[in-house]
Design a protein around this motif. Structure first.
Motif, PDB file in Angstrom:
ATOM      1  N   SER A 206      -6.711   7.883  -2.956  1.00 44.28           N
ATOM      2  CA  SER A 206      -7.901   7.765  -3.803  1.00 44.28           C
ATOM      3  C   SER A 206      -8.261   6.311  -4.123  1.00 44.28           C
ATOM      4  O   SER A 206      -9.357   6.040  -4.598  1.00 44.28           O
ATOM      5  N   GLY A 207      -7.364   5.359  -3.875  1.00 48.98           N
ATOM      6  CA  GLY A 207      -7.658   3.952  -4.163  1.00 48.98           C
ATOM      7  C   GLY A 207      -6.386   3.193  -4.476  1.00 48.98           C
ATOM      8  O   GLY A 207      -5.288   3.677  -4.204  1.00 48.98           O
ATOM      9  N   TYR A 208      -6.539   1.978  -5.057  1.00 48.39           N
ATOM     10  CA  TYR A 208      -5.328   1.202  -5.364  1.00 48.39           C
ATOM     11  C   TYR A 208      -5.332   0.680  -6.795  1.00 48.39           C
ATOM     12  O   TYR A 208      -6.386   0.537  -7.411  1.00 48.39           O
ATOM     13  N   ILE A 209      -4.121   0.416  -7.318  1.00 47.52           N
ATOM     14  CA  ILE A 209      -4.019  -0.225  -8.636  1.00 47.52           C
ATOM     15  C   ILE A 209      -3.596  -1.667  -8.404  1.00 47.52           C
ATOM     16  O   ILE A 209      -2.809  -1.971  -7.512  1.00 47.52           O
ATOM     17  N   HIS A 210      -4.176  -2.566  -9.237  1.00 46.83           N
ATOM     18  CA  HIS A 210      -3.849  -3.996  -9.162  1.00 46.83           C
ATOM     19  C   HIS A 210      -3.345  -4.422 -10.534  1.00 46.83           C
ATOM     20  O   HIS A 210      -4.085  -4.357 -11.520  1.00 46.83           O
TER      21      HIS A 210
ATOM     22  N   GLY B 114       1.443  13.219  -9.620  1.00 48.03           N
ATOM     23  CA  GLY B 114       0.103  12.826 -10.061  1.00 48.03           C
ATOM     24  C   GLY B 114      -0.529  11.789  -9.151  1.00 48.03           C
ATOM     25  O   GLY B 114      -0.009  11.467  -8.074  1.00 48.03           O
ATOM     26  N   ARG B 115      -1.683  11.242  -9.574  1.00 46.07           N
ATOM     27  CA  ARG B 115      -2.431  10.257  -8.795  1.00 46.07           C
ATOM     28  C   ARG B 115      -2.115   8.848  -9.297  1.00 46.07           C
ATOM     29  O   ARG B 115      -1.890   8.646 -10.494  1.00 46.07           O
ATOM     30  N   ILE B 116      -2.185   7.857  -8.436  1.00 45.63           N
ATOM     31  CA  ILE B 116      -1.827   6.483  -8.809  1.00 45.63           C
ATOM     32  C   ILE B 116      -2.800   5.929  -9.863  1.00 45.63           C
ATOM     33  O   ILE B 116      -2.443   5.052 -10.653  1.00 45.63           O
ATOM     34  N   SER B 117      -4.019   6.467  -9.906  1.00 48.62           N
ATOM     35  CA  SER B 117      -5.018   5.997 -10.892  1.00 48.62           C
ATOM     36  C   SER B 117      -4.510   6.166 -12.325  1.00 48.62           C
ATOM     37  O   SER B 117      -4.942   5.450 -13.237  1.00 48.62           O
TER      38      SER B 117
ATOM     39  N   LYS C  28      -5.908  -2.749 -13.202  1.00 46.42           N
ATOM     40  CA  LYS C  28      -7.170  -2.062 -12.881  1.00 46.42           C
ATOM     41  C   LYS C  28      -6.991  -1.135 -11.676  1.00 46.42           C
ATOM     42  O   LYS C  28      -6.121  -1.382 -10.817  1.00 46.42           O
ATOM     43  N   PHE C  29      -7.823  -0.087 -11.669  1.00 44.49           N
ATOM     44  CA  PHE C  29      -7.804   0.854 -10.545  1.00 44.49           C
ATOM     45  C   PHE C  29      -9.082   0.642  -9.741  1.00 44.49           C
ATOM     46  O   PHE C  29     -10.180   0.621 -10.303  1.00 44.49           O
ATOM     47  N   VAL C  30      -8.936   0.452  -8.437  1.00 46.37           N
ATOM     48  CA  VAL C  30     -10.102   0.263  -7.577  1.00 46.37           C
ATOM     49  C   VAL C  30     -10.228   1.512  -6.697  1.00 46.37           C
ATOM     50  O   VAL C  30      -9.398   1.737  -5.809  1.00 46.37           O
TER      51      VAL C  30
ATOM     52  N   SER D 285       0.858  -1.197   0.000  1.00 44.50           N
ATOM     53  CA  SER D 285       0.000   0.000   0.000  1.00 44.50           C
ATOM     54  C   SER D 285       0.887   1.238   0.000  1.00 44.50           C
ATOM     55  O   SER D 285       2.053   1.176   0.403  1.00 44.50           O
ATOM     56  N   GLY D 286       0.306   2.360  -0.455  1.00 43.82           N
ATOM     57  CA  GLY D 286       1.079   3.597  -0.596  1.00 43.82           C
ATOM     58  C   GLY D 286       1.777   3.616  -1.943  1.00 43.82           C
ATOM     59  O   GLY D 286       1.849   2.585  -2.650  1.00 43.82           O
ATOM     60  N   SER D 287       2.293   4.780  -2.290  1.00 44.39           N
ATOM     61  CA  SER D 287       3.085   4.898  -3.527  1.00 44.39           C
ATOM     62  C   SER D 287       4.102   6.014  -3.349  1.00 44.39           C
ATOM     63  O   SER D 287       4.599   6.594  -4.301  1.00 44.39           O
TER      64      SER D 287
END
Ligand SMILES: NC(=O)C1=CN([C@@H]2O[C@H](COP(=O)(O)OP(=O)(O)OC[C@H]3O[C@@H](n4cnc5c(N)ncnc54)[C@H](O)[C@@H]3O)[C@@H](O)[C@H]2O)C=CC1
Ligand SMILES: O=C(O)CCC(=O)C(=O)O
Length: 447
Positions: free
Chosen positions: A263-267, A289-292, A302-304, A236-238
């Protein structure tokens, strides 16, 4: 025993009732340290833990700065000087809108035990501001940092208190803070760590927290005859810690499946490899920027939105974002999905209920104060290099970091091994951290 713990926590609650994160950190320590104190006459009846939960000094100050539109902004600055029994106060600065006294006191309290575990001579402190760096220009960040340091400089020094980075404070901010300190004091000293390489920084400091978290996971896995290679890892985190934890996992042959932000996570089921991680570093550290945005570049991922990555099946979980990001229900989900090892890169990312869930299942679980201590340990190595006016090579610093993480692991075994052979890393870290600080406090008398 339970009544001793309860009486102590009631007293701490009475004084700090409005500080939930601080109370959580104290409770976690009290659960394991009070039974140890009761069994050891040299510590019993001296109110040592009661002294340790009271900061030696708390500083709060006004930070005024002018934004790009010419408007005057006002933020709060803080420094908690928690304990200096074994060395100058040492710990990061956090710039985030959620920063308040409770969060900084919990971080400073954890830091005292963590710094003691490193075996280096560092006391514990933490500081920061409710300033939100998100969306600010470089000029605004600079003006804020300069204003922040125009008060903090009076209270810190290379032999007094040595701040560093934490959430929202990286190399850019340390540069601006150092510039103002140097101007006001007219001296070039190792007053901050995490400095740039050409002006006193140490190789490996940016990587150290994330790398150390993975080295610690390796040591834990080794007790079961296992390794990291081939394992599925959820991170988690980036930010700083997550990026370098992911990098070390990739280098050691594991598959990193996730990264996240608020804002969420990428898988990415194919795994985040070195090239994809380089993209994330550019996205987060340069473009901010954002991880999305990862899924635009790598559409198979995918971004959740609005969720944490603990629902993704994995062998190893590395929480590297922030406090209380992993709840009891997440812990249960990780266990149901076969997770065998949790090594915390963040500070107190698991709630107390989540920690108890991991411990009940007897999986490998390390609290941040042990597993993420590589960052501050390497800050300690930066302080040493500054004092020596000498720089060690990348290999030398990495070797020392590995040795320190291995020593912390050994201390956890020494103080945390239960009768049935289970290693309670929380107990081990808390008691080993406590003993060194408590011994120093006893030697120095009631001050
Ligand atoms: N930087 C260091 O050397 C050390 C950091 N830590 C801890 O590691 C954690 C991460 O710190 P850094 O990586 O340095 O900070 P950073 O500012 O580089 O990154 C923070 C990361 O956490 C995420 N985050 C923040 N709030 C969040 C939330 N509410 N929900 C989900 N994600 C959130 C951010 O999006 C970002 O990815 C913190 O708990 C910090 O205290 C611990 C030891 C040393
Ligand atoms: O390197 C340091 O002094 C700070 C590290 C830190 O803030 C932490 O360990 O949480």
């Amino acid at each position: 025993m339970k009544s001793n713990i309860k009486a102590f926590l009631d007293l701490v609650k009475e004084r700090n009732g409005h500080e939930p994160e601080f109370l959580q950190a104290v409770e976690e320590v009290a659960e394991t340290v009070i039974p140890y104190i009761v069994e050891h006459d040299i510590y019993y009846g001296k109110n040592i833990l009661l002294r340790m939960v009271e900061p030696e000094r708390v500083l709060q100050f006004r930070v005024c700065w002018i934004d790009d539109s010419g408007e005057i902004q006002v933020n709060r600055g803080y420094r908690i000087q928690m304990n200096s029994a074994i060395g100058p106060y040492k710990g990061g600065l956090r710039f985030h809108p959620t920063v308040n006294m409770s969060i900084l006191k919990f971080l400073a309290f954890e830091q005292v035990f963590k710094n003691s575990l490193t075996t280096l001579p560092m006391g514990g402190g933490k500081g920061g501001s409710d300033f939100d760096p998100k969306g600010k220009s470089d000029d605004e960040i600079m003006r804020f940092c300069h204003s922040f340091m125009s008060e903090l400089f009076r209270h810190i020094g290379s032999n007094t208190d040595v701040p560093a980075g934490d959430i929202g404070v990286g190399g850019r901010e340390i540069g601006f803070l150092f510039g103002m300190y140097k101007k006001l004091r007219n001296e070039f000293t190792g007053v901050l760590t995490g400095k740039g390489l050409s002006w006193g920084g140490s190789l490996i400091r940016p990587e150290a927290t994330g790398y150390g978290t993975v080295y610690f996971a390796e040591s834990m896995l080794k007790t079961k005859g296992l390794g990291i290679k081939g394992k599925n890892v959820v991170v988690s985190g980036s930010g700083n810690v997550a990026q370098y934890a992911a990098e070390k996992c990739i280098q050691l042959g594991a598959k990193v499946l996730t990264l996240s932000d608020s804002s969420g996570y990428i898988h990415d089921s194919e795994g985040i490899d070195a090239k994809k991680l380089a993209y994330v570093m550019e996205l987060k550290n340069v473009k901010r920027g954002r991880i999305s945005e990862y899924v635009k570049k790598y559409p198979k991922a995918k971004f959740v939105a609005g969720k944490t990555p603990w629902e993704v099946k994995c062998d190893i979980a590395l929480p590297c974002a922030t406090q209380n990001e992993l709840h009891e229900s997440d812990a249960k989900m990780l266990l149901a999905n076969g997770c065998i090892c949790v090594s915390e890169g963040a500070n107190m990312p698991s709630t107390i209920q989540a920690v108890h869930t991991f411990q009940k299942a007897k999986i490998l679980y390390a609290p941040g104060k042990a597993s993420n201590a590589g960052g501050v340990a390497t800050s300690g190595l930066e302080m040493t290099q500054n004092s020596l006016r000498f720089n060690w090579t990348r290999e030398e610093v990495d070797k020392k970091l590995k040795e320190i993480m291995a020593n912390i692991h050994n201390s956890c075994i020494e103080y945390g091994k239960e009768k049935d052979g289970y290693i309670n890393y929380v107990k081990g870290a808390n008691i080993a951290g406590f003993v060194k600080v408590a011994d120093a406090m006893l030697a120095q008398g009631v001050v």
